[in-house]
Design a protein around this motif. Structure first.
Motif, PDB file in Angstrom:
ATOM      1  N   ARG A   1       4.693   9.635  -7.867  1.00  0.00           N
ATOM      2  CA  ARG A   1       5.632   9.690  -8.989  1.00  0.00           C
ATOM      3  C   ARG A   1       4.895   9.985 -10.294  1.00  0.00           C
ATOM      4  O   ARG A   1       5.333  10.816 -11.096  1.00  0.00           O
ATOM      5  N   LEU A   2       3.780   9.295 -10.517  1.00  0.00           N
ATOM      6  CA  LEU A   2       2.998   9.538 -11.733  1.00  0.00           C
ATOM      7  C   LEU A   2       2.426  10.950 -11.753  1.00  0.00           C
ATOM      8  O   LEU A   2       2.278  11.552 -12.818  1.00  0.00           O
ATOM      9  N   GLU A   3       2.104  11.463 -10.571  1.00  0.00           N
ATOM     10  CA  GLU A   3       1.579  12.825 -10.498  1.00  0.00           C
ATOM     11  C   GLU A   3       2.639  13.843 -10.917  1.00  0.00           C
ATOM     12  O   GLU A   3       2.323  14.886 -11.483  1.00  0.00           O
TER      13      GLU A   3
ATOM     14  N   LEU B   1       0.829  -1.213   0.000  1.00  0.00           N
ATOM     15  CA  LEU B   1       0.000   0.000   0.000  1.00  0.00           C
ATOM     16  C   LEU B   1       0.860   1.257   0.000  1.00  0.00           C
ATOM     17  O   LEU B   1       0.531   2.250  -0.657  1.00  0.00           O
ATOM     18  N   ILE B   2       1.966   1.216   0.745  1.00  0.00           N
ATOM     19  CA  ILE B   2       2.887   2.356   0.745  1.00  0.00           C
ATOM     20  C   ILE B   2       3.476   2.556  -0.647  1.00  0.00           C
ATOM     21  O   ILE B   2       3.598   3.689  -1.132  1.00  0.00           O
ATOM     22  N   MET B   3       3.819   1.446  -1.318  1.00  0.00           N
ATOM     23  CA  MET B   3       4.363   1.536  -2.666  1.00  0.00           C
ATOM     24  C   MET B   3       3.329   2.094  -3.649  1.00  0.00           C
ATOM     25  O   MET B   3       3.681   2.812  -4.586  1.00  0.00           O
ATOM     26  N   CYS B   4       2.062   1.766  -3.431  1.00  0.00           N
ATOM     27  CA  CYS B   4       0.987   2.341  -4.265  1.00  0.00           C
ATOM     28  C   CYS B   4       0.987   3.860  -4.153  1.00  0.00           C
ATOM     29  O   CYS B   4       0.889   4.581  -5.157  1.00  0.00           O
ATOM     30  N   TYR B   5       1.099   4.343  -2.928  1.00  0.00           N
ATOM     31  CA  TYR B   5       1.091   5.793  -2.707  1.00  0.00           C
ATOM     32  C   TYR B   5       2.316   6.443  -3.345  1.00  0.00           C
ATOM     33  O   TYR B   5       2.216   7.513  -3.973  1.00  0.00           O
TER      34      TYR B   5
ATOM     35  N   GLY C   1       3.161   0.286 -12.719  1.00  0.00           N
ATOM     36  CA  GLY C   1       3.676   0.241 -11.352  1.00  0.00           C
ATOM     37  C   GLY C   1       2.581   0.274 -10.309  1.00  0.00           C
ATOM     38  O   GLY C   1       2.487  -0.605  -9.449  1.00  0.00           O
ATOM     39  N   ILE C   2       1.718   1.274 -10.390  1.00  0.00           N
ATOM     40  CA  ILE C   2       0.658   1.412  -9.384  1.00  0.00           C
ATOM     41  C   ILE C   2      -0.366   0.288  -9.539  1.00  0.00           C
ATOM     42  O   ILE C   2      -0.922  -0.198  -8.540  1.00  0.00           O
TER      43      ILE C   2
ATOM     44  N   PHE D   1       0.348  -2.781 -10.521  1.00  0.00           N
ATOM     45  CA  PHE D   1       0.989  -3.968  -9.959  1.00  0.00           C
ATOM     46  C   PHE D   1       0.814  -4.020  -8.447  1.00  0.00           C
ATOM     47  O   PHE D   1       0.356  -5.030  -7.895  1.00  0.00           O
ATOM     48  N   TYR D   2       1.184  -2.948  -7.761  1.00  0.00           N
ATOM     49  CA  TYR D   2       1.118  -2.960  -6.295  1.00  0.00           C
ATOM     50  C   TYR D   2      -0.319  -3.028  -5.796  1.00  0.00           C
ATOM     51  O   TYR D   2      -0.627  -3.774  -4.865  1.00  0.00           O
ATOM     52  N   LEU D   3      -1.219  -2.264  -6.423  1.00  0.00           N
ATOM     53  CA  LEU D   3      -2.607  -2.268  -5.981  1.00  0.00           C
ATOM     54  C   LEU D   3      -3.250  -3.633  -6.214  1.00  0.00           C
ATOM     55  O   LEU D   3      -3.938  -4.182  -5.335  1.00  0.00           O
ATOM     56  N   ASP D   4      -2.999  -4.218  -7.377  1.00  0.00           N
ATOM     57  CA  ASP D   4      -3.599  -5.506  -7.723  1.00  0.00           C
ATOM     58  C   ASP D   4      -3.064  -6.618  -6.828  1.00  0.00           C
ATOM     59  O   ASP D   4      -3.835  -7.447  -6.323  1.00  0.00           O
ATOM     60  N   THR D   5      -1.755  -6.666  -6.621  1.00  0.00           N
ATOM     61  CA  THR D   5      -1.182  -7.738  -5.798  1.00  0.00           C
ATOM     62  C   THR D   5      -1.578  -7.612  -4.337  1.00  0.00           C
ATOM     63  O   THR D   5      -1.746  -8.628  -3.655  1.00  0.00           O
TER      64      THR D   5
END
Length: 619
Positions: free
Chosen positions: A272-274, A263-267, A285-286, A288-292
Motif C-alpha cells: 500500500r505504501l509503495e 507478517l501478512i499485514m506487514c506485506y 501501519g507497517i 505497528f505490525y512489524l513491531d508487534t
C-alpha cells in the motif's frame, strides 16, 4: 508391533550382528506393521523403501515440472516483449505487416499455453493444493514440543525447504501471465502515426493475456499470492483446531497464527505504501505490525525459557522467606495486582477509543461521500479488510477474528512493558530486604559478627545472579520497549501539534500520549529501582566503626562500589535514573527529526477524499 527398541548394554561386544539384525527388523516394522504382519519383511523391505522414497520425490518432481514448463513459456513471451521494446526504443518503423507478424506469433504462443494448460492443469491444481496443505502441516509440527533436537532440525529444515520450493513454483507459474500482458503496456507508447489496426488487435489480445489454471478453478496470477496467504491462515486455523483441542495447545497455535497474520499485514501495508507513497503518519501501519510481531515472538521465546529462571527465583525466594517482612510482602502483592490491572485496563481502553475513533471517521466518510450504508459491520469489514473479503465471502466470524488478532497484537505492547515492570519490582524487593537488614547499623554504633556479613554477601550474590539470569531474557524486550515507546510518544506528539476537527480523534491522541508517558515512566522507574536499591547499603556500610570492621564487610563494600547491578538493553545501555533523563532528551531530538520528516513528505501519501485507499489497506 510398532518398533523394536534396543537398550544399551543388552548385548555383548562380539554380538553386533544381532544388534544390526534387530535394528533392521525394527526399521522394517516401523510405520509398516500393516504390511509385515501379512508377509515376510526380509523379501519386501527393500522394494517398499524404494517405493516410499520414490513417492516422496514425486512432490518435488511435480513442482519442478511446473517450474520448468512455466519458465519455458514465460521466456518466449519475454523474448517477444523485448523484440517489441527494442523496436519502439530505437524508433524503428513498425509497419502493419510487422504488427501482423507479432500478433500471429503472440497468438501462436497463447495457443501453446492453452494446449499446455490442458495437459498440466491437473498437476498445477495438485501442486498448489499439496503445497498449501504441507505448509500448514509443517507450521503445526514446528510449534510442537519435539523430544530430540534432530526432530526440531528436521521440521525447521523441511518447512524452509517447502517454503522455498512453493515460492519458486508460485513465482514462475505467475510469470506466464505477467509477461503475456506486458506488450499491452508497450503498445500504449506507440506514436499515432504507427498505431494501426493490427497493433490495436495485438493490444486487445495482450490485455487479456495467457495464463495457466488449476483445472479451471483458479487462474495462476500474481493476485493469487495474497489469496494463497489468506487460505493458508484459514486452513492453519482449521488444522490446529482439529489436531489438538486442548486449551493450552490451541492457545500456542493461535498465537502462531496471529504472528503469521501480522507478517501478512506487514506485506500488505508495504504494498500500500509503495502505491501511495510514504509520509510521517502513514508509516505507522507497517511499523505497528512489524513491531508487534517481533514483540510477540520475543514473548514466546521468553515464556519457553522462563522455566530455568523461575526455578532459580524459587530458590532465592526460599532463602529470603525468613528475612522478609510479611507486611511488605503483602504490599508487594497488592502493588503487582494494582499495576497489572491498571496497565491492562488502560491498554484495553486505549484500543477501544482508537477503534471508536476509526469507526466514527469511517461513518463520517460514508456521509461525506454520500455512500448508502445499510450494514455498517459489512461496510467496516470491506473498508479495513478488503484484502481478505475480496477473495472470500463476507463472514462476521472472520471479521471478529481479525479484530481479535488486531487487539492481541496491540496488547503485545502493554504485556511487554508489564513484564519488565513486574520482574523489576520483584528483583528490587529482594535488594530492599537486604537493605532492611543492614539498616539496623545506620547509627554507626552497633556492630555485628563477621557471619552476618557472610550471610548478607551470600544473599546479595544470589540476587545479583538472579538479575543476570532475568536480564538475559529481558534484554531484547527492553530494547523493543524503549524503542517502541519513544517512537509512539513522538508519533502522538506529531498528531497533537496539528489541529483536529473531531473531538473523538483529539481525545484518542491525548489519551494515547498520556498512557504512553505513564507506561514508559513506570518501566524506567521500576527498572531503575533495581540499581538504586542494590547500592543503598553502601552508605550504611561505610559508617560501621573499626570494632565491627572485618574482611567480609570490606569485600561487600568493594562489590557494591564496583559491580554494576541493573537491567540493560543487551549491554547497549543500562536502566538507571540517569536513563530517564536521557530518554526525555531523546524524545525531544526524535520529535524534531519527525517534524522535519513530516515537513519534507508533506503532500506525499495523502489520499483524496472518497478514494478506495482512504481507509482501506487495499486498492
Amino acid at each position: 508391533m510398532r518398533s523394536v527398541k534396543i537398550k544399551p548394554g543388552l548385548y555383548p561386544p562380539n554380538d553386533w550382528t544381532k544388534i544390526i539384525r534387530a535394528w533392521t527388523v525394527g526399521l522394517a516394522f516401523y510405520g509398516k506393521d500393516n504390511i509385515f504382519y501379512q508377509i515376510d519383511h526380509k523379501a519386501t523391505n527393500g522394494p517398499i523403501k524404494y517405493v516410499v522414497l520414490s513417492m516422496t520425490f514425486v512432490w518435488n518432481f511435480v513442482d519442478l515440472f511446473v517450474v520448468l514448463v512455466s519458465m519455458g513459456l514465460s521466456t518466449k513471451f519475454s523474448q517477444l516483449y523485448r523484440y517489441i521494446s527494442d523496436s519502439i526504443r530505437h524508433r524503428a518503423p513498425t509497419s502493419e505487416h510487422c504488427w501482423e507478424y507479432i500478433r500471429i506469433t503472440y497468438v501462436s504462443l497463447c495457443e501453446v499455453v492453452e494446449t499446455t494448460n490442458q495437459s498440466i492443469g491437473q498437476l498445477v491444481f495438485v501442486s498448489y493444493a499439496t503445497n498449501i496443505y504441507f505448509i500448514c502441516l509443517q507450521i503445526m509440527y514446528a510449534t510442537q514440543r519435539q523430544p530430540f533436537m534432530i526432530n526440531k532440525i528436521y521440521f525447521i529444515y523441511s518447512f524452509l525447504f517447502l517454503i522455498f520450493r512453493a515460492s519458486l513454483m508460485f513465482w514462475h507459474s505467475t510469470q506466464v501471465q505477467y509477461w503475456s500482458q506486458q506488450p499491452c503496456l508497450l503498445i500504449l507508447q506507440l506514436p499515432n502515426e504507427e498505431y494501426c489496426e493490427e497493433a490495436q488487435r495485438m493490444q486487445i489480445y495482450s490485455k487479456r493475456g495467457a495464463n495457466l489454471t488449476g483445472i479451471g478453478l483458479f487462474v495462476v496470477s500474481r493476485d493469487i499470492l495474497l489469496t494463497i496467504a489468506g487460505t493458508t491462515v484459514t486452513y492453519e486455523l482449521v488444522l490446529l483446531t482439529y489436531w489438538n483441542r486442548s486449551q493450552d495447545a490451541f492457545t500456542n497455535k493461535t498465537i502462531t497464527l496471529i504472528v503469521i497474520l501480522g507478517l501478512i499485514m506487514c506485506y500488505i501495508e508495504y504494498e500500500r505504501l509503495e502505491r501511495i507513497g510514504v509520509n510521517a503518519k502513514n508509516i505507522i501501519g507497517i511499523i505497528f505490525y512489524l513491531d508487534t510481531v517481533i514483540i510477540t515472538i520475543l514473548m514466546i521465546n521468553f515464556s519457553r525459557k522462563w522455566h530455568s529462571v523461575a526455578t532459580q527465583w524459587q530458590y532465592v525466594e526460599s532463602v529470603f522467606r525468613c528475612y522478609a517482612d510479611h507486611r511488605k510482602q503483602s504490599n508487594l502483592k497488592s502493588m503487582i495486582r494494582n499495576v497489572s490491572s491498571v496497565l491492562i485496563g488502560c491498554g484495553i481502553l486505549e484500543h477501544f477509543i482508537s477503534k471508536l475513533s476509526l469507526v466514527y471517521l469511517q461513518y463520517q466518510e460514508a456521509n461525506f461521500c454520500h455512500w448508502d450504508v445499510h450494514d455498517f459491520p459489512r461496510y467496516f469489514a470491506s473498508r479495513n479488510y478488503s484484502f481478505i473479503f475480496k477473495y472470500i465471502p463476507y463472514n462476521i466470524l472472520v471479521l471478529v477474528f481479525m479484530e481479535y488478532a488486531n487487539a492481541a497484537l496491540t496488547m503485545a505492547w502493554t504485556c511487554q512493558d508489564l513484564m519488565i515492570i513486574l520482574i523489576s519490582q520483584g528483583l528490587a524487593h529482594y535488594f530492599q530486604i537486604i537493605y532492611d537488614q543492614v539498616r539496623l547499623f545506620n547509627n554507626g554504633i552497633m556492630i555485628t559478627s563477621e557471619q552476618f556479613w557472610i550471610d548478607i554477601r551470600y544473599q546479595y550474590k544470589l540476587v545479583c545472579s538472579l538479575v543476570d539470569a532475568a536480564n538475559d531474557l529481558l534484554a531484547p524486550l527492553i530494547i523493543t520497549s524503549c524503542g517502541t515507546n519513544l517512537y509512539l510518544i513522538c508519533f502522538q506528539l506529531l498528531y497533537i501539534t496539528e489541529k483536529s476537527e473531531d473531538t473523538i480523534t483529539l481525545i484518542n491522541h491525548w489519551y494515547a500520549l498520556v498512557y504512553l508517558v505513564l507506561k514508559m515512566t513506570l518501566v524506567l522507574y521500576s527498572a531503575a529501582m533495581i540499581n538504586e536499591t542494590s547500592r543503598a547499603p553502601l552508605n550504611i556500610c561505610t559508617k560501621v566503626p573499626n570494632a565491627g570492621w572485618c574482611l567480609e564487610l570490606d569485600r561487600f563494600i568493594n562489590q557494591l562500589r564496583t559491580e554494576q547491578v541493573a537491567l540493560s538493553g543487551m549491554g547497549f545501555f543500562y536502566l538507571t535514573k540517569r536513563t530517564m533523563l536521557g530518554m526525555a532528551g531523546t524524545v525531544v531530538t526524535y520529535e524534531l527529526v519527525m517534524l522535519k520528516f513530516a515537513e519534507d513528505t508533506e503532500g506525499i501519501g495523502d489520499v483524496a477524499p472518497c478514494s478506495k485507499l482512504a481507509f482501506s489497506k487495499d486498492m
